[in-house]
Design a protein around this motif. Structure first.
Motif, PDB file in Angstrom:
ATOM      1  N   LEU A  75     -20.789 -26.132  45.022  1.00  0.00           N
ATOM      2  CA  LEU A  75     -21.041 -25.344  45.536  1.00  0.00           C
ATOM      3  C   LEU A  75     -21.314 -24.378  46.003  1.00  0.00           C
ATOM      4  O   LEU A  75     -21.934 -25.121  47.504  1.00  0.00           O
ATOM      5  N   THR A  76     -21.314 -23.107  46.975  1.00  0.00           N
ATOM      6  CA  THR A  76     -20.473 -22.211  47.741  1.00  0.00           C
ATOM      7  C   THR A  76     -21.453 -21.578  47.698  1.00  0.00           C
ATOM      8  O   THR A  76     -21.723 -20.425  47.026  1.00  0.00           O
ATOM      9  N   HIS A  77     -22.204 -21.546  48.622  1.00  0.00           N
ATOM     10  CA  HIS A  77     -22.231 -20.182  49.370  1.00  0.00           C
ATOM     11  C   HIS A  77     -22.135 -19.828  51.059  1.00  0.00           C
ATOM     12  O   HIS A  77     -22.370 -20.781  51.933  1.00  0.00           O
ATOM     13  N   LEU A  78     -22.295 -18.714  51.131  1.00  0.00           N
ATOM     14  CA  LEU A  78     -20.902 -18.150  52.090  1.00  0.00           C
ATOM     15  C   LEU A  78     -21.808 -17.810  53.520  1.00  0.00           C
ATOM     16  O   LEU A  78     -21.336 -18.308  54.820  1.00  0.00           O
ATOM     17  N   ILE A  79     -23.279 -17.983  53.721  1.00  0.00           N
ATOM     18  CA  ILE A  79     -24.773 -18.150  54.595  1.00  0.00           C
ATOM     19  C   ILE A  79     -25.108 -19.202  54.624  1.00  0.00           C
ATOM     20  O   ILE A  79     -25.575 -19.478  55.167  1.00  0.00           O
ATOM     21  N   ILE A  85     -22.678 -32.615  44.683  1.00  0.00           N
ATOM     22  CA  ILE A  85     -23.796 -32.586  43.213  1.00  0.00           C
ATOM     23  C   ILE A  85     -22.538 -33.669  42.813  1.00  0.00           C
ATOM     24  O   ILE A  85     -21.250 -33.209  42.267  1.00  0.00           O
ATOM     25  N   LYS A  86     -23.316 -34.874  42.656  1.00  0.00           N
ATOM     26  CA  LYS A  86     -22.121 -36.220  41.786  1.00  0.00           C
ATOM     27  C   LYS A  86     -23.473 -36.680  40.100  1.00  0.00           C
ATOM     28  O   LYS A  86     -24.110 -37.474  41.192  1.00  0.00           O
ATOM     29  N   LEU A  87     -22.843 -36.252  38.826  1.00  0.00           N
ATOM     30  CA  LEU A  87     -23.662 -36.862  38.452  1.00  0.00           C
ATOM     31  C   LEU A  87     -23.599 -38.479  38.342  1.00  0.00           C
ATOM     32  O   LEU A  87     -22.350 -38.915  37.869  1.00  0.00           O
ATOM     33  N   GLY A  88     -24.275 -39.541  37.890  1.00  0.00           N
ATOM     34  CA  GLY A  88     -23.954 -40.450  37.222  1.00  0.00           C
ATOM     35  C   GLY A  88     -25.289 -40.722  36.559  1.00  0.00           C
ATOM     36  O   GLY A  88     -25.610 -39.831  35.733  1.00  0.00           O
ATOM     37  N   THR A  89     -25.560 -42.305  35.516  1.00  0.00           N
ATOM     38  CA  THR A  89     -25.798 -42.299  34.580  1.00  0.00           C
ATOM     39  C   THR A  89     -27.478 -41.321  34.310  1.00  0.00           C
ATOM     40  O   THR A  89     -27.606 -41.513  33.314  1.00  0.00           O
ATOM     41  N   HIS A  90     -28.123 -43.228  35.925  1.00  0.00           N
ATOM     42  CA  HIS A  90     -29.775 -41.846  35.862  1.00  0.00           C
ATOM     43  C   HIS A  90     -30.192 -41.768  37.520  1.00  0.00           C
ATOM     44  O   HIS A  90     -30.800 -41.731  37.789  1.00  0.00           O
ATOM     45  N   CYS A  91     -29.012 -41.327  37.450  1.00  0.00           N
ATOM     46  CA  CYS A  91     -29.179 -40.786  39.350  1.00  0.00           C
ATOM     47  C   CYS A  91     -28.256 -39.549  39.607  1.00  0.00           C
ATOM     48  O   CYS A  91     -27.149 -39.439  38.900  1.00  0.00           O
ATOM     49  N   ILE A  92     -28.674 -38.758  40.355  1.00  0.00           N
ATOM     50  CA  ILE A  92     -27.723 -36.850  40.675  1.00  0.00           C
ATOM     51  C   ILE A  92     -27.909 -37.584  42.622  1.00  0.00           C
ATOM     52  O   ILE A  92     -28.813 -37.659  42.734  1.00  0.00           O
ATOM     53  N   GLU A  93     -26.984 -37.651  42.591  1.00  0.00           N
ATOM     54  CA  GLU A  93     -26.994 -37.260  43.536  1.00  0.00           C
ATOM     55  C   GLU A  93     -26.384 -36.028  44.513  1.00  0.00           C
ATOM     56  O   GLU A  93     -25.873 -35.596  44.366  1.00  0.00           O
ATOM     57  N   VAL A  94     -26.772 -35.929  45.356  1.00  0.00           N
ATOM     58  CA  VAL A  94     -26.922 -34.586  45.961  1.00  0.00           C
ATOM     59  C   VAL A  94     -26.411 -34.555  47.642  1.00  0.00           C
ATOM     60  O   VAL A  94     -27.497 -35.125  48.114  1.00  0.00           O
ATOM     61  N   TYR A  95     -25.549 -33.626  48.215  1.00  0.00           N
ATOM     62  CA  TYR A  95     -25.557 -33.542  49.744  1.00  0.00           C
ATOM     63  C   TYR A  95     -25.250 -32.055  50.142  1.00  0.00           C
ATOM     64  O   TYR A  95     -24.768 -31.443  49.487  1.00  0.00           O
ATOM     65  N   CYS A  96     -26.355 -31.827  50.674  1.00  0.00           N
ATOM     66  CA  CYS A  96     -26.669 -31.027  51.145  1.00  0.00           C
ATOM     67  C   CYS A  96     -26.080 -30.848  52.871  1.00  0.00           C
ATOM     68  O   CYS A  96     -26.407 -31.410  53.663  1.00  0.00           O
ATOM     69  N   GLN A  97     -25.225 -29.437  53.337  1.00  0.00           N
ATOM     70  CA  GLN A  97     -24.967 -29.343  54.323  1.00  0.00           C
ATOM     71  C   GLN A  97     -24.591 -27.455  54.098  1.00  0.00           C
ATOM     72  O   GLN A  97     -24.219 -26.813  53.838  1.00  0.00           O
ATOM     73  N   GLY A  98     -26.264 -27.109  55.335  1.00  0.00           N
ATOM     74  CA  GLY A  98     -26.596 -25.850  55.656  1.00  0.00           C
ATOM     75  C   GLY A  98     -27.884 -25.798  55.578  1.00  0.00           C
ATOM     76  O   GLY A  98     -28.820 -26.378  56.087  1.00  0.00           O
ATOM     77  N   SER A  99     -28.412 -24.735  55.482  1.00  0.00           N
ATOM     78  CA  SER A  99     -29.451 -24.256  55.278  1.00  0.00           C
ATOM     79  C   SER A  99     -30.802 -24.975  54.462  1.00  0.00           C
ATOM     80  O   SER A  99     -30.008 -25.223  53.378  1.00  0.00           O
ATOM     81  N   ARG A 100     -31.475 -25.588  54.282  1.00  0.00           N
ATOM     82  CA  ARG A 100     -33.041 -26.092  53.834  1.00  0.00           C
ATOM     83  C   ARG A 100     -32.896 -25.086  52.479  1.00  0.00           C
ATOM     84  O   ARG A 100     -33.815 -26.144  51.136  1.00  0.00           O
ATOM     85  N   MET A 101     -33.170 -24.043  52.560  1.00  0.00           N
ATOM     86  CA  MET A 101     -32.595 -22.453  51.013  1.00  0.00           C
ATOM     87  C   MET A 101     -31.894 -24.039  49.815  1.00  0.00           C
ATOM     88  O   MET A 101     -32.366 -23.629  48.440  1.00  0.00           O
ATOM     89  N   LEU A 102     -30.726 -24.044  50.580  1.00  0.00           N
ATOM     90  CA  LEU A 102     -30.110 -24.926  49.781  1.00  0.00           C
ATOM     91  C   LEU A 102     -30.800 -25.762  48.519  1.00  0.00           C
ATOM     92  O   LEU A 102     -30.858 -25.750  47.393  1.00  0.00           O
TER      93      LEU A 102
END
Length: 146
Positions: A75-79, A85-102
């Motif tokens: 998911l990309t936001h220009l600002i 996001i990667k879905l597993g069977t029991h876990c959603i792995e999330v990697y955020c780069q940028g603002s904490r608003m993401l």
């Protein structure tokens, strides 16, 4: 880059875990593959279609671009920046780069589906419910389960 692992706690264990989040963090911080039996016992299997619908319908309003392939999303936001996001069977792995608003956008979208999502951020040793239950709601929940 911030990394989160998000789990959906089974409804029958939610009231037990409340107040014991740090113990759950210690169990989950080791990694989903290490404590798989415990995670399978405490956490619901993720409904891929439900998560896909949340990402596509709710987050499409917050992001300029959403790319997906199988169970992975970018998911990309220009600002604000980017979320992977990667879905597993029991876990959603999330990697955020940028603002904490993401992070907030994602947490709000997921918490609209249920109040049972629990996130772990290993590097900062942080954890918590995406939608915390208020004290009065917790008392009602505990009293109905007794």
């Amino acid at each position: 880059m911030r990394k989160y692992e998000i789990f959906k706690i089974k409804s029958e264990y939610q009231s037990f875990i409340m107040g014991r989040e740090r113990l759950l963090f210690e169990l989950l911080a080791v990694g989903p593959s290490t404590n798989y039996q415990e995670i399978e016992y405490l956490c619901d299997q993720l409904n891929e279609m439900e998560i896909d619908q949340i990402i596509r319908h709710k987050l499409s309003k917050c992001f300029d671009k959403i790319d997906s392939h199988r169970n992975e999303y970018r998911l990309t936001h220009l600002i604000k920046g980017e979320v992977f996001i990667k879905l597993g069977t029991h876990c959603i792995e999330v990697y955020c780069q940028g603002s904490r608003m993401l992070d907030l956008d994602l947490f709000v979208a997921l918490s609209t589906a249920t109040d049972r999502f629990f996130a772990v951020m290993n590097e900062q040793e942080e954890c918590g419910w995406l939608k915390p239950v208020k004290y009065s709601e917790r008392m009602i929940l505990e009293n109905t389960l007794v």
